[in-house]
Enzyme design. Structure first.
Site, PDB file in Angstrom:
ATOM      1  N   HIS A  67      44.993  46.802  51.316  1.00  0.00           N
ATOM      2  CA  HIS A  67      43.985  45.740  51.299  1.00  0.00           C
ATOM      3  C   HIS A  67      44.444  44.509  52.063  1.00  0.00           C
ATOM      4  O   HIS A  67      45.616  44.139  52.060  1.00  0.00           O
ATOM      5  CB  HIS A  67      43.539  45.399  49.873  1.00  0.00           C
ATOM      6  N   ASP A 182      51.621  41.308  48.915  1.00  0.00           N
ATOM      7  CA  ASP A 182      50.526  42.023  48.260  1.00  0.00           C
ATOM      8  C   ASP A 182      49.226  41.596  48.940  1.00  0.00           C
ATOM      9  O   ASP A 182      48.675  40.541  48.608  1.00  0.00           O
ATOM     10  CB  ASP A 182      50.528  41.676  46.770  1.00  0.00           C
ATOM     11  N   GLU A 216      39.932  43.915  47.142  1.00  0.00           N
ATOM     12  CA  GLU A 216      40.767  44.517  46.102  1.00  0.00           C
ATOM     13  C   GLU A 216      41.116  43.531  45.002  1.00  0.00           C
ATOM     14  O   GLU A 216      41.113  43.872  43.813  1.00  0.00           O
ATOM     15  CB  GLU A 216      42.050  45.077  46.732  1.00  0.00           C
ATOM     16  N   GLU A 217      41.440  42.301  45.372  1.00  0.00           N
ATOM     17  CA  GLU A 217      41.913  41.338  44.389  1.00  0.00           C
ATOM     18  C   GLU A 217      40.835  40.934  43.374  1.00  0.00           C
ATOM     19  O   GLU A 217      41.143  40.367  42.334  1.00  0.00           O
ATOM     20  CB  GLU A 217      42.457  40.083  45.082  1.00  0.00           C
ATOM     21  N   ASP A 236      50.103  50.008  48.345  1.00  0.00           N
ATOM     22  CA  ASP A 236      50.072  48.632  47.844  1.00  0.00           C
ATOM     23  C   ASP A 236      51.495  48.265  47.454  1.00  0.00           C
ATOM     24  O   ASP A 236      52.413  49.072  47.602  1.00  0.00           O
ATOM     25  CB  ASP A 236      49.099  48.547  46.660  1.00  0.00           C
ATOM     26  N   HIS A 316      52.339  38.077  42.865  1.00  0.00           N
ATOM     27  CA  HIS A 316      51.396  36.962  42.713  1.00  0.00           C
ATOM     28  C   HIS A 316      52.124  35.627  42.686  1.00  0.00           C
ATOM     29  O   HIS A 316      51.669  34.667  42.072  1.00  0.00           O
ATOM     30  CB  HIS A 316      50.522  37.133  41.466  1.00  0.00           C
TER      31      HIS A 316
END
Length: 339
Positions: A67, A182, A216-217, A236, A316
């Site tokens: 993504h 990510d 995706e998020e 991922d 994150h």
């Protein structure tokens, strides 16, 4: 560092240079389309913005997905003092963004820089430490503004996007530090796979399509893939931390995450290949994780599914990986496509 890794590292830097919080991904989409076209492919896009590109081959269709969208924020409101109150996009953690530089994008194409701070960041002034909850955070623009009216004159409105500075660094020792590994690190790996197929004129033993998703998020990036898909591997980030085995220097193969177990047979095939070719790997369970391919399953596709990725620490957050983990993930994909 070999040429393949150098290419992936260069692509990571390019990808992170294009801000792409979920819903604001056109720059990153255009870059991927242009890059694939430059290799001689014919990528396409759906209405959501996902980029699809068939690398070649026939029969038994496989999708490799990564993504392009990232965490980010949006202007919730403009305060009377000229500061911006943000609202999060995706699982953004404000505790990790306090003090981060950022960019604010207006709908008429302007961009302003700023900084993310809690509402009383000065150690010599604050009577108590901020909890750094979303309501405590604000964006200070790098402009001479002190009222809401000053901000409105800049063209900034509620609903404008806020993107964090990625600060991408690859050290001489191979460590990769950046926001949004990510999943831009995996997207760079897939571009490396596309280049390998084209440069070395690889004859693929099955139809292989890359899908670069853009939502995706926020939970539905993989809801549309080619209708003939039979196997799908979400590429991922691999999780590092807690009681997990993976470090930044391996490819992580996920057996189960918060959405449940991944397909036993496909996951076992990947583990067997890693063992056979002596690829550094770990099998792990991710307690708080969901991937594009699970969204594909929920959309009703009848597929086998798996999840792999280079080990990434501090997810994150300002994240960290290593070129060894990138090489392990890349090599596993090469061997799988060659098997």
């Amino acid at each position: 560092m070999n040429q393949k890794l150098e290419y992936i590292g260069d692509q990571l830097k390019q990808l992170t240079s294009h801000p792409s919080p979920s819903g604001f991904t056109k720059q990153a989409e255009a870059y991927v389309v242009e890059t694939l076209q430059g290799m001689g492919y014919h990528p396409s896009q759906n209405r959501k913005g996902n980029v699809e590109c068939t690398l070649g081959g026939e029969g038994n269709p496989l999708v490799l997905a990564a993504h392009l969208d990232t965490l980010g924020a949006m202007v919730r409101s403009i305060k009377a003092n000229g500061r911006l109150r943000p609202t999060t996009i995706g699982g953004h953690q404000w505790t990790t963004a306090d003090g981060e530089n950022c960019m604010v994008f207006t709908r008429d194409g302007r961009m302003y820089t700023g900084v993310v701070l809690n509402n009383e960041p000065s150690a010599h002034v604050a009577d108590k430490r901020s909890d750094r909850n979303e309501a405590d955070m604000e964006i200070l623009l790098d402009e001479n503004v002190s009222t809401k009216e000053d901000v409105l004159k800049l063209g900034i409105e509620n609903g404008d996007y806020i993107a964090m500075d990625p600060r991408t660094v690859i050290t001489p020792s191979g460590y990769i530090k950046s926001r949004f590994l990510d999943d831009k690190l995996s997207a760079a790996i897939l571009l490396g796979i596309a280049k390998w197929v084209k440069d070395e004129n690889i004859t693929l033993k099955r139809k292989v399509t890359l899908v670069f998703t853009v939502l995706e998020e926020v939970g539905y990036g993989g809801s549309n893939v080619p209708s003939d898909t039979v196997d799908m591997i979400s590429v991922d980030m691999g999780c590092v931390g807690g009681d997990l085995l993976c470090t930044e220097r391996e490819v992580s193969i996920c057996a189960k995450d918060s959405g449940g177990p991944y397909n036993y047979d496909l996951t076992s095939e990947l583990v067997s290949l890693a063992k056979k070719h002596e690829i550094r790997y770990a099998v792990d369970v991710y307690p708080h994780y969901g991937s594009d391919v699970e969204t594909t399953l929920r959309a009703g596709y009848d597929i086998r599914h798996a999840l792999i990725g280079p080990g990434v620490y501090a997810s994150h957050n300002y994240e960290r990986s290593h070129m060894d983990g990138v090489w392990a993930a890349y090599t596993l994909l090469e061997k799988y496509l060659s098997a």
